[in-house]
Design an enzyme around this catalytic site. Structure first.
Site, mmCIF file in Angstrom:
data_model
loop_
_atom_site.group_PDB
_atom_site.id
_atom_site.type_symbol
_atom_site.label_atom_id
_atom_site.label_comp_id
_atom_site.label_asym_id
_atom_site.label_seq_id
_atom_site.Cartn_x
_atom_site.Cartn_y
_atom_site.Cartn_z
ATOM 1 N N ARG A 131 23.974 -15.697 -42.069
ATOM 2 C CA ARG A 131 24.842 -15.764 -40.898
ATOM 3 C C ARG A 131 24.962 -17.213 -40.439
ATOM 4 O O ARG A 131 24.184 -18.083 -40.831
ATOM 5 C CB ARG A 131 24.293 -14.897 -39.765
ATOM 6 C CG ARG A 131 22.931 -15.326 -39.254
ATOM 7 C CD ARG A 131 22.503 -14.493 -38.071
ATOM 8 N NE ARG A 131 23.357 -14.730 -36.928
ATOM 9 C CZ ARG A 131 23.336 -14.008 -35.810
ATOM 10 N NH1 ARG A 131 22.514 -12.979 -35.704
ATOM 11 N NH2 ARG A 131 24.130 -14.296 -34.802
ATOM 12 N N LYS B 298 25.835 -11.564 -29.704
ATOM 13 C CA LYS B 298 26.774 -10.886 -28.805
ATOM 14 C C LYS B 298 26.062 -10.375 -27.560
ATOM 15 O O LYS B 298 26.620 -10.362 -26.466
ATOM 16 C CB LYS B 298 27.471 -9.739 -29.535
ATOM 17 C CG LYS B 298 28.716 -9.242 -28.816
ATOM 18 C CD LYS B 298 29.375 -8.102 -29.573
ATOM 19 C CE LYS B 298 30.129 -8.576 -30.766
ATOM 20 N NZ LYS B 298 30.911 -7.488 -31.406
ATOM 21 N N GLU C 4 32.499 -4.473 -34.369
ATOM 22 C CA GLU C 4 32.286 -3.437 -33.370
ATOM 23 C C GLU C 4 33.027 -3.859 -32.101
ATOM 24 O O GLU C 4 32.824 -4.976 -31.613
ATOM 25 C CB GLU C 4 30.797 -3.256 -33.081
ATOM 26 C CG GLU C 4 30.506 -2.120 -32.124
ATOM 27 C CD GLU C 4 29.024 -1.924 -31.863
ATOM 28 O OE1 GLU C 4 28.681 -1.051 -31.045
ATOM 29 O OE2 GLU C 4 28.202 -2.653 -32.463
#
Length: 562
Positions: free
Chosen positions: A262, A272, A35
């Site tokens: 992850r 983020k 993104e």
């Protein structure tokens, strides 16, 4: 792309799945779907290496770079370009396969209309707050929206008016009609379109409505004919919804979503949202601050992309969450830089030394190898005179028995130069600080070796005080000195005061005035450094410390073997 760009191959459950699928004729088509609302970090590097790596490892494989740009409130073209730069820097190329979810807005809109026609979607007038209240909890089922039973015709009409911008933000949404009693909250009539009258970085003001991630992602995968949609474990509960959209729309062949753990690194924030907070509050100097775990920050700090790929190959791909020690990443960086970094000398905390028996006006140039183990790197000429600098910590007036550096009456070796012995010390009468160390040298030990075979225990680095380059040096360390930096509210308080020290004018070798931005260097006995890619100018380099020489990971591994 070449195989040299891929991390060390290591078998894992995803590659086993891909291998089994290839046996039945399904060649891997993967995608990396960032993104564009921030810079990529080391966690994204794991996904990049996995997705592009699988495509590269298998004949007929391909990997797309697709931007998930469905939220205009947070996205920016600047981040698009930054992400493209990061992927290329890491060693991968999407070739002609660059896509955006916004490329598919028209098709996604038609898919949503198809769901309405199949009575699998409806326009809901509940506010965001009421939608959450109707959703229920983990222990209580949700309640049907009072607008759930609108007719197909009414829903199509309202959805078209949503597209035309006839309603205000938040006035209506399009929701999938699934099951408000499902134990999986993601299946309780999730919102698939929301009204957001906001300009998009690519489509401008054309669309006042935007699809939600869960809806856009699986359909973008389908449109691009992705076979293996690899994502992190937090999307495991979203997989039934991923499959539901594809099934209800009768789409085939369907991509397969596969989840993996992850990346979590000790003493590091890889959210983020939290990284954005560090930038917004001015705790760090932007996304490319060398203390940040972003790829832009690591590049500026001097981390080679090969070291990051090596790190990703070592940690592998698993199904269970775990925390990787930050020391392993630093170990990979040291190992890579040990091979590529040229050796130079720089003094960070200087004290002046004068050789009282060395000729006053003489300056000689000593031949110093640029790498002790790689003759192909050649050598350099380093000036030497009666005046030079050493590290202040390399001298002690009253030295303990195991202090093997310079002290009164003790002989040490100057690297590549001579044996010297301390005779006297000159101090500032007002502060008592040592201003000058007076020594004698043995002219028969040129090159740092004694012809009579005598040996010394200490070897010091130095920089000629008559010909040197004064350079700012930034000593970077970990942003957080605790294993778990904690929640957002704790971040600022947990930033280590040792994470950055700036030394304004350090004496470094004269030749470093010609250092180019991005040059990798080892300051002997000090650490690995890089000429800052942004702030270094011709004749005025700025050096960032990449990592110290001390390798705690290698030490830990050695102790475990014992």
């Amino acid at each position: 792309m070449t195989d040299s760009s891929s991390p060390s191959k290591k078998r894992d459950f995803i590659r086993d799945i891909v291998e089994a699928d290839m046996a039945r004729g399904v060649f891997p088509a993967t995608r990396f779907p960032p993104e564009p609302n921030g810079c990529l970090h080391i966690g994204h590097a794991k996904s990049i290496c996995l997705n592009f790596g699988i495509a590269m490892e298998n004949p007929g494989g391909r990997c797309n770079l697709r931007f998930d740009d469905t939220n205009p409130a947070a996205e920016d073209t600047e981040f698009v370009e930054s992400i493209k730069e990061d992927v290329r820097w890491l060693g991968y190329d999407w070739e002609d396969r660059l896509f955006f979810a916004s490329d598919y807005f028209e098709r996604l809109f038609e898919f949503a209309r198809d769901l309405i026609r199949k009575e699998k979607a409806y326009v809901c007038d509940l506010s965001d707050e009421d939608t959450r209240a109707y959703r229920g909890t983990l222990t209580e089922p949700g309640r049907n929206s009072p607008f759930r039973d609108r007719t197909v015709e009414e829903n199509l009409d309202l959805f078209e008016k949503m597209r035309q911008g006839r309603f205000e933000d938040g006035a209506r949404s399009l929701r999938a009609k699934i099951d408000m009693a499902s134990p999986n909250l993601n299946m309780r009539d999730p919102v698939i379109y929301r009204i957001r009258k906001m300009a998009h970085h690519r489509t401008g003001d054309r669309w006042p409505i935007y699809p939600m991630y869960d809806f856009a992602h699986c359909l973008s995968d389908y449109i691009e004919e992705i076979t293996h949609s690899l994502c992190t474990l937090e999307f495991e509960d979203h997989r039934p919804l991923y499959d539901w959209f594809l099934q209800e729309l009768d789409l085939s062949p369907r991509p397969r979503q596969i989840e993996f753990a992850r990346l979590n690194i000790s003493r590091t924030v890889l959210s983020k949202r939290r990284l954005s907070l560090l930038v917004e509050k001015g705790i760090v100097d932007g996304w490319d601050d060398p203390r940040m775990p972003t790829l832009a920050g690591m590049r500026r700090r001097g981390y080679p992309p090969e070291a990051i790929r090596d790190f990703c190959g070592r940690i592998g791909v698993a199904k269970r969450d775990s925390v990787v020690d930050a020391e392993l990443l630093e170990h990979c960086v040291r190992q890579d830089l040990n091979d590529r970094a040229k050796r130079v000398m720089g003094v960070l905390n200087p004290v002046r030394v004068t050789l009282v028996n060395y000729p006053h006006d003489q300056i000689e140039y000593l031949d110093c190898p640029s790498h002790p183990e790689d003759e192909s790197m050649g050598s350099r000429k380093v000036p030497f005179s009666r005046n030079f600098y050493i590290e202040r910590d390399d001298f002690m007036e009253e030295a303990p028995k195991k202090f093997f550096r310079l002290s009164p009456g003790r002989e040490v070796r100057l690297r590549y130069a001579y044996y010297i012995t301390c005779e006297d010390v000159v101090k500032d009468p007002s502060t008592g600080e040592i201003k000058e160390i007076r020594c004698v040298y043995d002219p028969e030990t040129r090159g740092g070796w004694s012809k009579d075979g005598r040996k010394v225990r200490g070897t010091l680095h130095w920089v000629c005080a008559d010909r040197f380059c004064p350079a700012p040096v930034r000593l970077y360390d970990r942003l957080f000195d605790v294993r778990d930096p904690g929640a957002e509210k704790d971040l600022e308080a947990r930033v280590s005061p040792e994470s950055l020290k700036i030394l304004e004018s350090c004496p470094v070798e004269e030749s470093l005035g010609r250092a180019r931005p991005g040059d990798f260097l080892q300051f002997e006995r000090v650490g690995y450094f890089v000429a800052d890619p942004e702030d270094s100018k011709e004749g005025r380099p700025v050096f960032n410390r990449t990592v110290t020489l001390r390798d705690s990971w290698a030490k830990m591994v050695k102790n475990k073997k014992k």
